[in-house]
Design a protein around this motif. Structure first.
Motif, short mmCIF file in Angstrom:
data_model
loop_
_atom_site.label_atom_id
_atom_site.label_comp_id
_atom_site.label_asym_id
_atom_site.label_seq_id
_atom_site.Cartn_x
_atom_site.Cartn_y
_atom_site.Cartn_z
N ILE A 1 -34.23 71.14 52.54
CA ILE A 1 -34.21 69.74 52.14
C ILE A 1 -32.92 69.36 51.43
CG2 ILE A 1 -35.46 70.25 50.01
CD1 ILE A 1 -35.64 67.01 52.14
N ASN A 2 -32.40 70.23 50.57
CA ASN A 2 -31.17 69.90 49.84
C ASN A 2 -29.97 69.81 50.78
OD1 ASN A 2 -32.49 69.79 47.38
ND2 ASN A 2 -32.09 71.94 46.87
N THR A 3 -29.92 70.76 51.74
CA THR A 3 -28.84 70.73 52.74
C THR A 3 -28.97 69.49 53.61
OG1 THR A 3 -28.80 73.14 52.81
CG2 THR A 3 -27.79 71.99 54.66
N PHE A 4 -30.19 69.18 53.99
CA PHE A 4 -30.45 68.01 54.82
C PHE A 4 -29.99 66.74 54.12
CE2 PHE A 4 -32.99 64.67 56.73
CZ PHE A 4 -32.96 64.99 58.09
N LYS A 5 -30.34 66.61 52.84
CA LYS A 5 -29.95 65.43 52.06
C LYS A 5 -28.43 65.31 51.95
CE LYS A 5 -33.88 64.83 48.88
NZ LYS A 5 -34.28 64.91 47.46
N LYS A 6 -27.79 66.44 51.69
CA LYS A 6 -26.33 66.44 51.51
C LYS A 6 -25.62 65.87 52.73
CE LYS A 6 -22.43 69.67 51.27
NZ LYS A 6 -22.04 71.09 51.21
N TYR A 7 -25.98 66.37 53.90
CA TYR A 7 -25.29 65.94 55.12
C TYR A 7 -25.81 64.60 55.63
CZ TYR A 7 -22.83 70.37 55.23
OH TYR A 7 -22.01 71.42 54.91
N LEU A 8 -27.04 64.25 55.27
CA LEU A 8 -27.54 62.92 55.61
C LEU A 8 -26.69 61.85 54.91
CD1 LEU A 8 -29.80 61.42 57.17
CD2 LEU A 8 -31.14 61.46 55.05
N ASN A 9 -26.35 62.13 53.66
CA ASN A 9 -25.48 61.20 52.91
C ASN A 9 -24.10 61.10 53.54
OD1 ASN A 9 -27.31 60.44 50.90
ND2 ASN A 9 -26.91 62.29 49.70
N THR A 10 -23.63 62.21 54.11
CA THR A 10 -22.30 62.22 54.74
C THR A 10 -22.32 61.49 56.09
OG1 THR A 10 -21.78 64.34 53.71
CG2 THR A 10 -20.46 63.71 55.62
N ASN A 11 -23.35 61.70 56.86
CA ASN A 11 -23.36 61.23 58.25
C ASN A 11 -23.92 59.83 58.44
OD1 ASN A 11 -22.63 63.95 58.60
ND2 ASN A 11 -23.59 64.02 60.62
N VAL A 12 -24.86 59.41 57.62
CA VAL A 12 -25.54 58.13 57.81
C VAL A 12 -25.16 57.18 56.68
CG1 VAL A 12 -27.76 56.98 58.11
CG2 VAL A 12 -27.45 59.30 58.97
N LYS A 13 -24.50 56.07 57.04
CA LYS A 13 -24.01 55.14 56.02
C LYS A 13 -25.02 54.06 55.66
CE LYS A 13 -20.15 57.32 55.95
NZ LYS A 13 -19.94 58.28 54.83
N ASP A 14 -25.84 53.67 56.63
CA ASP A 14 -26.83 52.63 56.39
C ASP A 14 -27.93 53.15 55.46
OD1 ASP A 14 -29.50 51.21 57.11
OD2 ASP A 14 -27.97 49.88 57.95
N GLN A 15 -28.06 52.52 54.28
CA GLN A 15 -28.97 53.03 53.27
C GLN A 15 -30.43 52.98 53.73
OE1 GLN A 15 -27.94 54.57 50.55
NE2 GLN A 15 -30.05 55.05 49.97
N ALA A 16 -30.84 51.89 54.36
CA ALA A 16 -32.23 51.75 54.81
C ALA A 16 -32.56 52.80 55.87
CB ALA A 16 -32.46 50.34 55.36
N LYS A 17 -31.62 52.99 56.77
CA LYS A 17 -31.83 53.99 57.82
C LYS A 17 -31.89 55.39 57.23
CE LYS A 17 -29.79 53.11 61.68
NZ LYS A 17 -28.80 52.92 62.76
N LYS A 18 -31.06 55.62 56.24
CA LYS A 18 -31.02 56.93 55.58
C LYS A 18 -32.36 57.24 54.92
CE LYS A 18 -27.32 57.52 53.26
NZ LYS A 18 -26.30 57.43 52.19
N GLU A 19 -32.91 56.26 54.21
CA GLU A 19 -34.20 56.46 53.53
C GLU A 19 -35.33 56.68 54.54
OE1 GLU A 19 -34.82 53.15 50.97
OE2 GLU A 19 -33.18 53.67 49.59
N LYS A 20 -35.29 55.93 55.64
CA LYS A 20 -36.31 56.08 56.67
C LYS A 20 -36.29 57.49 57.27
CE LYS A 20 -37.55 54.37 61.27
NZ LYS A 20 -37.14 53.49 62.39
N ILE A 21 -35.08 57.97 57.56
CA ILE A 21 -34.94 59.31 58.15
C ILE A 21 -35.43 60.38 57.18
CG2 ILE A 21 -33.24 61.04 58.87
CD1 ILE A 21 -31.61 58.75 60.09
N LEU A 22 -35.07 60.25 55.91
CA LEU A 22 -35.47 61.24 54.91
C LEU A 22 -36.98 61.26 54.74
CD1 LEU A 22 -34.51 63.37 52.91
CD2 LEU A 22 -34.28 61.57 51.19
N ASN A 23 -37.60 60.10 54.73
CA ASN A 23 -39.06 60.03 54.60
C ASN A 23 -39.75 60.68 55.79
OD1 ASN A 23 -38.95 58.71 52.13
ND2 ASN A 23 -39.01 56.66 53.04
#
Length: 562
Positions: free
Chosen positions: A66-88
């Protein structure tokens, strides 16, 4: 692809589907739309960087934390709403990608190459057919982007289009070997989609899971190729590997894609003339790339044609080249033959030749050094002491034809038995008109010189050699009597021995009853060496399905004489 294993694959996959083992992959597949969304969002970055590709590896790999996933999700996905949806969704589903990470990071591609990767992945979202998929991958592979190989990008393509793109990596190597699936990704896409149709599957991810768990097949021995009068040649495509103009034009890829073999028209030592002969149709070839690699085994299926004309205007030389099409029978699993670099005979990969016939007495050597270890096959010549079956003569008393079901073993006994009876070379018989050979076979069958039988579990010594059989009583109330009767094999032996005793150079021809009296008279009249003379009339017994019988029960003590 190994056609003989397709039915086995279908049966195994059906059992696999019923076993419930697919439930794990079906559960895991819920993450695929999430990974597809990550890929799409990553491609929105401009410019695309090596760090973004590293992020794709880390987020789409099996067991992503999860920590690795979060780290690179922040790098790769700029849209905040999309980022939160993917993480959930990632947290809710609790699954990760299908494959191990392989590489931990992408560092070598240059900016223009990264743009090529971006275009490549973008176009994958629009692919609608297998042909489009193959073309897309072929074009990208020509770019030779460092580190972004099929083992890295094929999982990404699968998450984008799971119904079109399969995953290729070393975790399914055993399965690929078993079915002889190609190792280059464009060809693998075609083969994998054919497999998908065979088992009526829609998603490559399910077959990937079966392939990942596949443990091999102990009943899949080295296959045999009977030359049956055909010739075997080496064809070297070393020029297309070593010549910079040919390499730049991608000629080798064209040859591989179209299943062509090619050589220059001015090749010396009469090689081109032999290559051009019409009688080459049906002959076998093994394709090598100079002395470093072997590629395929095939069979010539077309007449000779101009390579220059076929590839206009892209052919890079004015020199005349020609090609013939082959049917690919086997692809090398591990094509490297650098260990043979010091073997310079012309039929070897490192020999100074382009198109060269493999001598009969060298076939067994190539079986050991190339065909068995690289292709898991062996060639069997009609001639030569090291190849089975050898040419059958009256002294070759016992021959077993073996191979996978449906390969013509029973059919070939027609030619083998006629060759034995007529004391002719099997290759000569096989080149004859089939209907004429069959007619002669039927005549010998009617004369009793050929006996055809099938073994089964209830067959015994009494049926094959001799046994006590009941004699029906003539009158009602009479007791049943028993007598010893000859079995089918002993009857044939008696008939064959009588033919020897009654041959022209034996003056006294007596009607002999019983094998013992025949043997005694025959021993007095003839030297055993004479049996191989011109007057000897061979008789043939063909046993079909010999493995289905109880050999000890059927043959008894006779087994020691065979």
């Amino acid at each position: 692809m190994k056609e003989s294993n397709l039915e086995n694959f279908q049966q195994q996959y059906d059992a696999f589907r019923k076993s419930g083992k697919l439930k794990e992959r079906i559960k895991q597949s819920r993450i695929v739309p999430v990974l597809r969304e990550i890929l799409s969002a990553t491609l929105d970055n401009d410019p695309l960087t090596n760090e973004h590709l590293t992020g794709l590896i880390q987020m789409t790999g099996y067991g992503s934390k999860i920590n690795t996933f979060k780290k690179y999700l922040n790098t790769n996905v700029k849209d905040q709403a999309k980022k939160e949806k993917i993480l959930n969704q990632f947290n809710e589903i609790g699954e990760t990608g299908y494959t191990g990470k392989g590489l931990n990071a992408i560092t070598k591609p240059k900016p223009e190459q990264l743009q090529q990767v971006k275009t490549f992945l973008r176009e994958a979202f629009s692919v609608k057919s297998v042909d489009q998929a193959v073309k897309l991958v072929e074009d990208f592979d020509k770019l030779k982007v460092p580190q972004v190989t099929a083992g890295v990008y094929s999982p990404w393509l699968h998450y984008i289009k799971p119904k079109v793109f399969p995953i290729i990596n070393n975790s399914i190597l055993e399965f690929r070997k078993w079915l002889r699936l190609p190792s280059d990704y464009p060809s693998f896409i075609k083969a994998a989609n054919e497999l998908k149709e065979v088992v009526n599957e829609t998603d490559h991810g399910k077959i990937d899971w079966f392939a990942h768990l596949f443990k091999g097949d102990s009943d899949s021995p080295t296959e045999l190729i009977h030359l049956n009068g055909r010739k075997l040649f080496k064809i070297s495509h070393g020029a297309f590997v070593n010549n910079s103009n040919f390499k730049k034009a991608g000629i080798l890829k064209v040859l591989e894609k179209n299943h062509w073999i090619s050589m220059g028209n001015d090749t010396g030592l009469n090689q081109f003339d032999i290559f051009s002969e019409k009688e080459r149709m049906g002959d076998y070839v093994y394709v090598c790339y100079g002395g470093k690699n072997v590629y395929a085994i095939g069979q010539i299926v077309s007449d000779i044609k101009s390579l220059n004309d076929a590839l206009k205007p892209d052919f890079p030389t004015d020199e005349a080249w020609s090609y013939r099409e082959i049917k690919i029978l086997y692809l090398a699993q591990n094509g490297s033959v650098t260990e043979l670099k010091n073997e310079k005979k012309n039929h070897m990969p490192g020999g100074n030749s382009t198109f060269w016939e493999v001598p009969t007495n060298s076939i067994n050597d190539l079986n050991k050094k190339i065909f068995a270890p690289k292709f898991e096959v062996k060639f069997l010549s009609d001639k030569g002491p090291d190849n089975m079956p050898a040419p059958i003569t009256p002294s070759s008393k016992n021959t077993i034809l073996y191979g996978p079901p449906g390969t013509g073993k029973t059919y070939s006994t027609i030619f083998q038995s006629v060759a034995i009876i007529e004391k002719r070379d099997i290759g000569e018989i096989e080149k004859s008109d089939c209907s004429a050979v069959k007619e002669r076979y039927d005549n010998y069958l009617a004369q009793g010189r050929i006996l055809f039988t099938s073994f089964h579990q209830s067959l015994g010594y009494e049926d094959f050699i001799e046994g006590i059989k009941p004699i029906p009583p003539e009158n009602k109330g009479d007791p049943i009597n028993y007598q010893v009767e000859d079995g089918m094999f002993k009857k044939l032996c008696t008939k064959a021995a009588l033919a020897i005793a009654e041959s022209p150079d034996i003056k006294e021809k007596e009607k002999m009853k019983g094998f013992s009296s025949l043997y005694e008279q025959l021993a007095d009249k003839r030297n055993p060496k004479d049996i191989k003379g011109s007057d000897y009339q061979p008789h043939v017994m063909i046993i079909d399905e010999i493995n289905r019988g109880n050999i000890a029960n059927i043959f008894g003590e006779l087994i020691t004489l065979l």
